[in-house]
Scaffold this active site. Structure first.
Site, PDB file in Angstrom:
ATOM      1  N   ASN A 155      82.051  84.877 -18.458  1.00  0.00           N
ATOM      2  CA  ASN A 155      82.446  86.065 -19.212  1.00  0.00           C
ATOM      3  C   ASN A 155      81.607  86.326 -20.450  1.00  0.00           C
ATOM      4  O   ASN A 155      81.444  87.475 -20.856  1.00  0.00           O
ATOM      5  CB  ASN A 155      83.938  85.998 -19.552  1.00  0.00           C
ATOM      6  CG  ASN A 155      84.807  86.266 -18.331  1.00  0.00           C
ATOM      7  OD1 ASN A 155      84.285  86.588 -17.261  1.00  0.00           O
ATOM      8  ND2 ASN A 155      86.110  86.144 -18.461  1.00  0.00           N
ATOM      9  N   GLY A 208      92.034  96.733 -16.464  1.00  0.00           N
ATOM     10  CA  GLY A 208      91.375  97.980 -16.862  1.00  0.00           C
ATOM     11  C   GLY A 208      92.078  99.198 -16.277  1.00  0.00           C
ATOM     12  O   GLY A 208      92.340 100.179 -16.988  1.00  0.00           O
ATOM     13  N   ARG A 233      92.163  79.725 -19.974  1.00  0.00           N
ATOM     14  CA  ARG A 233      91.326  80.888 -20.310  1.00  0.00           C
ATOM     15  C   ARG A 233      89.936  80.427 -20.754  1.00  0.00           C
ATOM     16  O   ARG A 233      88.939  81.095 -20.505  1.00  0.00           O
ATOM     17  CB  ARG A 233      91.983  81.692 -21.431  1.00  0.00           C
ATOM     18  CG  ARG A 233      93.318  82.323 -21.045  1.00  0.00           C
ATOM     19  CD  ARG A 233      93.981  82.978 -22.245  1.00  0.00           C
ATOM     20  NE  ARG A 233      95.227  83.658 -21.904  1.00  0.00           N
ATOM     21  CZ  ARG A 233      96.436  83.101 -22.007  1.00  0.00           C
ATOM     22  NH1 ARG A 233      96.571  81.860 -22.423  1.00  0.00           N
ATOM     23  NH2 ARG A 233      97.518  83.792 -21.689  1.00  0.00           N
ATOM     24  N   GLY A 290      89.224  96.759 -12.886  1.00  0.00           N
ATOM     25  CA  GLY A 290      90.039  95.811 -12.128  1.00  0.00           C
ATOM     26  C   GLY A 290      91.504  95.985 -12.498  1.00  0.00           C
ATOM     27  O   GLY A 290      91.940  97.073 -12.902  1.00  0.00           O
ATOM     28  N   ASP A 300     101.162  88.635 -26.233  1.00  0.00           N
ATOM     29  CA  ASP A 300     101.947  87.408 -26.426  1.00  0.00           C
ATOM     30  C   ASP A 300     103.272  87.719 -27.129  1.00  0.00           C
ATOM     31  O   ASP A 300     104.303  87.109 -26.818  1.00  0.00           O
ATOM     32  CB  ASP A 300     101.136  86.383 -27.232  1.00  0.00           C
ATOM     33  CG  ASP A 300      99.847  85.999 -26.518  1.00  0.00           C
ATOM     34  OD1 ASP A 300      99.810  86.109 -25.277  1.00  0.00           O
ATOM     35  OD2 ASP A 300      98.864  85.615 -27.197  1.00  0.00           O
ATOM     36  N   SER A 346      88.673  90.670 -22.435  1.00  0.00           N
ATOM     37  CA  SER A 346      88.176  89.594 -21.564  1.00  0.00           C
ATOM     38  C   SER A 346      88.387  88.226 -22.219  1.00  0.00           C
ATOM     39  O   SER A 346      88.242  88.072 -23.430  1.00  0.00           O
ATOM     40  CB  SER A 346      86.680  89.795 -21.286  1.00  0.00           C
ATOM     41  OG  SER A 346      86.431  91.108 -20.858  1.00  0.00           O
ATOM     42  N   ARG A 370     105.676  89.136 -24.684  1.00  0.00           N
ATOM     43  CA  ARG A 370     106.233  88.051 -23.854  1.00  0.00           C
ATOM     44  C   ARG A 370     107.269  87.249 -24.640  1.00  0.00           C
ATOM     45  O   ARG A 370     108.283  86.800 -24.095  1.00  0.00           O
ATOM     46  CB  ARG A 370     105.096  87.144 -23.362  1.00  0.00           C
ATOM     47  CG  ARG A 370     104.259  87.841 -22.300  1.00  0.00           C
ATOM     48  CD  ARG A 370     103.072  87.037 -21.837  1.00  0.00           C
ATOM     49  NE  ARG A 370     102.432  87.676 -20.690  1.00  0.00           N
ATOM     50  CZ  ARG A 370     101.184  87.464 -20.307  1.00  0.00           C
ATOM     51  NH1 ARG A 370     100.408  86.630 -20.993  1.00  0.00           N
ATOM     52  NH2 ARG A 370     100.694  88.075 -19.250  1.00  0.00           N
ATOM     53  N   HIS A 402      94.808  83.000 -28.659  1.00  0.00           N
ATOM     54  CA  HIS A 402      95.375  83.494 -27.395  1.00  0.00           C
ATOM     55  C   HIS A 402      95.106  82.428 -26.325  1.00  0.00           C
ATOM     56  O   HIS A 402      94.186  82.549 -25.523  1.00  0.00           O
ATOM     57  CB  HIS A 402      94.725  84.831 -27.039  1.00  0.00           C
ATOM     58  CG  HIS A 402      95.226  85.417 -25.761  1.00  0.00           C
ATOM     59  ND1 HIS A 402      96.552  85.711 -25.535  1.00  0.00           N
ATOM     60  CD2 HIS A 402      94.573  85.762 -24.622  1.00  0.00           C
ATOM     61  CE1 HIS A 402      96.683  86.210 -24.330  1.00  0.00           C
ATOM     62  NE2 HIS A 402      95.513  86.237 -23.743  1.00  0.00           N
TER      63      HIS A 402
HETATM   64  N1  NAD Z   1      93.425  89.274 -23.676  1.00  0.00           N
HETATM   65  C1  NAD Z   1      94.465  89.281 -22.844  1.00  0.00           C
HETATM   66  O1  NAD Z   1      95.624  89.261 -23.269  1.00  0.00           O
HETATM   67  C2  NAD Z   1      94.212  89.324 -21.359  1.00  0.00           C
HETATM   68  C3  NAD Z   1      95.266  89.554 -20.469  1.00  0.00           C
HETATM   69  C4  NAD Z   1      94.995  89.621 -19.101  1.00  0.00           C
HETATM   70  C5  NAD Z   1      93.694  89.441 -18.638  1.00  0.00           C
HETATM   71  N2  NAD Z   1      92.697  89.189 -19.537  1.00  0.00           N
HETATM   72  C6  NAD Z   1      91.308  89.012 -19.116  1.00  0.00           C
HETATM   73  O2  NAD Z   1      90.781  90.301 -18.777  1.00  0.00           O
HETATM   74  C7  NAD Z   1      89.730  90.133 -17.830  1.00  0.00           C
HETATM   75  C8  NAD Z   1      89.964  91.058 -16.649  1.00  0.00           C
HETATM   76  O3  NAD Z   1      91.093  90.650 -15.915  1.00  0.00           O
HETATM   77  P1  NAD Z   1      91.498  91.421 -14.565  1.00  0.00           P
HETATM   78  O4  NAD Z   1      92.747  90.798 -14.083  1.00  0.00           O
HETATM   79  O5  NAD Z   1      91.451  92.894 -14.783  1.00  0.00           O
HETATM   80  O6  NAD Z   1      90.284  91.009 -13.603  1.00  0.00           O
HETATM   81  P2  NAD Z   1      89.736  91.809 -12.341  1.00  0.00           P
HETATM   82  O7  NAD Z   1      88.877  90.867 -11.575  1.00  0.00           O
HETATM   83  O8  NAD Z   1      90.847  92.500 -11.640  1.00  0.00           O
HETATM   84  O9  NAD Z   1      88.807  92.943 -12.996  1.00  0.00           O
HETATM   85  C9  NAD Z   1      87.632  92.664 -13.688  1.00  0.00           C
HETATM   86  C10 NAD Z   1      86.647  93.761 -13.344  1.00  0.00           C
HETATM   87  O10 NAD Z   1      85.469  93.567 -14.151  1.00  0.00           O
HETATM   88  C11 NAD Z   1      84.388  94.021 -13.353  1.00  0.00           C
HETATM   89  N3  NAD Z   1      83.112  93.547 -13.899  1.00  0.00           N
HETATM   90  C12 NAD Z   1      82.559  92.303 -13.818  1.00  0.00           C
HETATM   91  N4  NAD Z   1      81.366  92.286 -14.426  1.00  0.00           N
HETATM   92  C13 NAD Z   1      81.160  93.525 -14.914  1.00  0.00           C
HETATM   93  C14 NAD Z   1      80.110  94.121 -15.655  1.00  0.00           C
HETATM   94  N5  NAD Z   1      79.023  93.430 -16.014  1.00  0.00           N
HETATM   95  N6  NAD Z   1      80.209  95.411 -15.983  1.00  0.00           N
HETATM   96  C15 NAD Z   1      81.303  96.143 -15.617  1.00  0.00           C
HETATM   97  N7  NAD Z   1      82.334  95.627 -14.928  1.00  0.00           N
HETATM   98  C16 NAD Z   1      82.263  94.332 -14.579  1.00  0.00           C
HETATM   99  C17 NAD Z   1      84.699  93.505 -11.969  1.00  0.00           C
HETATM  100  O11 NAD Z   1      83.959  94.188 -10.967  1.00  0.00           O
HETATM  101  C18 NAD Z   1      86.190  93.741 -11.882  1.00  0.00           C
HETATM  102  O12 NAD Z   1      86.509  94.976 -11.263  1.00  0.00           O
HETATM  103  C19 NAD Z   1      89.709  88.638 -17.487  1.00  0.00           C
HETATM  104  O13 NAD Z   1      88.746  87.977 -18.249  1.00  0.00           O
HETATM  105  C20 NAD Z   1      91.103  88.182 -17.877  1.00  0.00           C
HETATM  106  O14 NAD Z   1      91.151  86.798 -18.150  1.00  0.00           O
HETATM  107  C21 NAD Z   1      92.937  89.140 -20.879  1.00  0.00           C
END
Ligand code: NAD
Length: 306
Positions: free
Chosen positions: A95, A12, A88, A9, A148, A119, A151, A175
């Site tokens: 998740n 990633g 979150r 997504g 963070d 995640s 930012r 976080h």
């Molecule tokens: N830790 C951080 O600082 C931080 C920062 C930004 C986002 N995030 C988190 O990262 C995660 C992803 O965010 P995003 O914006 O890329 O979301 P997104 O929806 O764009 O991408 C998530 C992807 O995960 C895939 N997915 C779901 N279940 C799956 C599985 N079982 N196996 C493989 N793939 C699977 C989905 O198909 C999707 O393509 C979210 O939980 C978000 O809150 C964390």
């Protein structure tokens, strides 16, 4: 150096792109559950290789973990991002199931890999990964503090009217919008404490803007941000892959450091070929210690929901 990124997504794919552009890895495997998505993003990214001058081979797969076998580092971004107005922590139900299943498949095919958990709610997802895989603590690292802190530096540079390269600063703690702890006392402009340039009120505002950094972007974008998260992960991956021994605030399973144990929380750590090479304990003021305790309490509460 083989790196797997689960979840093709927003975060990633951005992470895979930054890893490739930095040109230190031989192979990046993108894996997603959505048919064709990872293959499509990998092909699109590979078509930037001649333009951006990298040799990293990026492949995409739909849920086929055999293609991730013998990865050195695995990044977990699979799961749902928050929508405007959400915390979150509200993502935990969906998740936690995804992260648990994904990490189990990753470890089965790459038993020696270092895992970077992205995640959300990230500190709790890192904790869950520890509990479910039982890997040594140096091999599970949560990404939050690196983002963070970036930012925080952005907001500090804005307040100072300075270029970001002049600014240094770090964010510890959970976080989350309320639990993160931007360390204004230790932030500097070219080694000079930022308090020499900014009033207490202005520093308070920098702190508050940093804490809601993710929420501000989610409101603007309608989903959570991806460029800075992807860049933050890629920096950590590079530090491990290239054994750089760089210090990042990361979510680490603590074992007595900062007076805390049995939880993952953001603290400075040295990253190198073994993952977490060392947890760095810095001297905190009483006020900062108390914020760390409040933050730890909030994490324990979310962990309790698992
Ligand atoms: N830790 C951080 O600082 C931080 C920062 C930004 C986002 N995030 C988190 O990262 C995660 C992803 O965010 P995003 O914006 O890329 O979301 P997104 O929806 O764009 O991408 C998530 C992807 O995960 C895939 N997915 C779901 N279940 C799956 C599985 N079982 N196996 C493989 N793939 C699977 C989905 O198909 C999707 O393509 C979210 O939980 C978000 O809150 C964390």
């Amino acid at each position: 150096m083989k790196i797997t990124v689960v979840g093709a997504g927003a975060v990633g794919a951005s992470c895979a792109e930054y890893i490739a552009i930095k040109n230190f890895a031989s192979e990046v495997v993108l894996l997603d559950i959505k048919e064709g998505l990872a293959e499509g993003k990998a092909m699109d990214l590979m078509q930037t290789a001649s333009l951006n001058g990298f040799d990293t081979k990026i492949t995409g797969v739909t849920n086929d973990y055999s293609k991730t076998a013998k990865s050195d580092i695995c990044v977990i971004t699979s799961g749902v991002p928050r929508k405007p107005g959400m915390t979150r922590e509200e993502l935990i139900d969906v998740n936690s199931g995804i992260v648990k299943a994904v990490t189990s498949s990753l470890v089965e095919h790459s038993p020696n890999a270092i895992l970077i958990v992205v995640s959300n709610p990230m500190d709790t997802m890192a904790y869950l990964t520890h509990k479910s895989t039982k890997l040594p603590r140096n091999r599970i690292i949560g990404m939050g503090g690196a983002l963070d802190s970036a930012r925080f530096k952005y907001r500090l540079a804005e307040a100072l009217g300075a270029p970001i390269s002049d600014v240094d600063g770090m964010v510890m703690g959970m976080h989350s919008d309320t639990g993160m702890i931007p360390l204004t006392r230790l932030a500097t402009r070219n080694s000079v404490p930022v308090s020499s340039f900014l009033s207490l009120e202005r520093l308070e505002k920098v702190m508050e803007d940093t804490k809601v950094g993710g929420a501000t972007l989610t409101k603007l974008l309608g989903t959570s941000a991806w460029y800075a998260p992807g860049a933050a992960v890629s920096g950590m991956v590079q530090a491990i892959a290239c054994d750089q021994k760089k210090m990042f605030p990361c979510s680490v399973m603590l074992d007595g450091e900062y007076g805390l144990s049995d939880l993952c929380i953001g603290v400075p750590a040295i990253l190198g070929r073994n993952g977490i090479e060392k947890v760095v304990e810095i001297e905190l003021t009483d006020a900062e210690k108390s914020k760390m305790e409040t933050s730890a309490e909030a994490i324990r509460k979310v962990n309790g929901l698992l």
